[in-house]
Design a protein around this motif. Structure first.
Motif, PDB file in Angstrom:
ATOM      1  N   GLN A 107       0.840  -1.200   0.000  1.00  0.00           N
ATOM      2  CA  GLN A 107       0.000   0.000   0.000  1.00  0.00           C
ATOM      3  C   GLN A 107       0.875   1.251   0.000  1.00  0.00           C
ATOM      4  OE1 GLN A 107      -3.333   0.115  -0.403  1.00  0.00           O
ATOM      5  NE2 GLN A 107      -3.003   2.287  -0.610  1.00  0.00           N
ATOM      6  N   GLU A 108       1.964   1.213   0.767  1.00  0.00           N
ATOM      7  CA  GLU A 108       2.893   2.336   0.805  1.00  0.00           C
ATOM      8  C   GLU A 108       3.503   2.578  -0.583  1.00  0.00           C
ATOM      9  OE1 GLU A 108       6.992   3.592   3.184  1.00  0.00           O
ATOM     10  OE2 GLU A 108       5.843   1.848   3.846  1.00  0.00           O
ATOM     11  N   ASP A 111       0.789   4.119  -2.791  1.00  0.00           N
ATOM     12  CA  ASP A 111       0.594   5.524  -2.434  1.00  0.00           C
ATOM     13  C   ASP A 111       1.735   6.385  -2.978  1.00  0.00           C
ATOM     14  OD1 ASP A 111      -1.701   4.781  -1.117  1.00  0.00           O
ATOM     15  OD2 ASP A 111      -0.804   4.851   0.894  1.00  0.00           O
ATOM     16  N   GLU A 114       1.271   6.815  -6.721  1.00  0.00           N
ATOM     17  CA  GLU A 114       0.230   7.793  -7.028  1.00  0.00           C
ATOM     18  C   GLU A 114       0.679   9.213  -6.706  1.00  0.00           C
ATOM     19  OE1 GLU A 114      -3.456   6.714  -5.163  1.00  0.00           O
ATOM     20  OE2 GLU A 114      -3.421   4.702  -6.053  1.00  0.00           O
ATOM     21  N   LYS A 115       1.352   9.381  -5.574  1.00  0.00           N
ATOM     22  CA  LYS A 115       1.795  10.707  -5.143  1.00  0.00           C
ATOM     23  C   LYS A 115       2.778  11.306  -6.147  1.00  0.00           C
ATOM     24  CE  LYS A 115       4.183  13.109  -1.417  1.00  0.00           C
ATOM     25  NZ  LYS A 115       4.887  12.947  -0.133  1.00  0.00           N
TER      26      LYS A 115
END
Length: 147
Positions: A107-108, A111, A114-115
C-alpha cells in the motif's frame, strides 16, 4: 506568525526524479526482502509440520536428534515434540504478521506511485482500447482468439 506559515513550505521539499526513483526502488527492495523472509519462514513452518506429524507416530521414549544452533543434540521424542509444536505456533503467528507488513508495504508503494505519478511502460497503457477490441474479435471469429 509569518514564520509559522513558512514552516510547512520548508517541509514540502521537491524531490528530483532521481530521488523519487531511488525512494521507489528502496520501497520495492524492502518489499522483496520481506517477501523472501516470508518464503523462508513458510518453508520452516512446513518442515515443522512434517517433523511433528512424523514424531506423533513414534514412541515417546524413543531418542531423536535436534539441530540447535549448529549443534546436533540427542533428546527423547517427549522432550522435543512440545517444543516443536510451540515453535510451529509462533512461526504461524510471525508469518501472519509478516503478511500484514507486506500488505502495508504494498500500500505504501502504491501511495508513493500515485503521489509521484510513477508509471511503468506497457503496464499502465490505456486498457480501454484493448477491452473494446477483444470482445468484437471474439464474437466475429466464433470465440477463437487469434493474434
Amino acid at each position: 506568525m509569518a514564520s509559522n506559515s513558512k514552516k510547512p513550505d520548508s517541509k514540502e521539499k521537491t524531490l528530483t526524479p532521481e530521488e523519487i526513483m531511488n525512494g521507489f526502488q528502496s520501497l520495492r527492495a524492502e518489499q522483496r526482502t520481506l517477501t523472501s523472509k516470508l518464503s523462508e519462514f513458510e518453508l520452516d513452518l512446513n518442515e515443522h509440520k512434517m517433523v511433528i506429524e512424523t514424531l506423533k507416530n513414534v514412541n515417546d521414549d524413543r531418542k531423536c536428534f535436534r539441530l540447535v544452533g549448529g549443534v546436533l543434540t540427542e533428546r527423547k521424542v517427549k522432550d522435543v515434540l512440545p517444543v516443536l509444536i510451540t515453535n510451529q505456533e509462533k512461526l504461524a503467528e510471525f508469518i501472519e504478521k509478516l503478511n500484514e507488513q507486506i500488505s502495508k508495504k504494498g500500500q505504501e508503494i502504491n501511495d508513493f506511485r500515485e503521489k509521484h505519478n510513477i508509471r511503468f511502460r506497457g503496464m499502465d497503457a490505456p486498457k480501454d482500447t484493448d477491452a473494446e477490441i477483444a470482445p468484437s474479435a471474439v464474437e466475429s471469429r466464433g470465440k477463437v482468439l487469434v493474434s
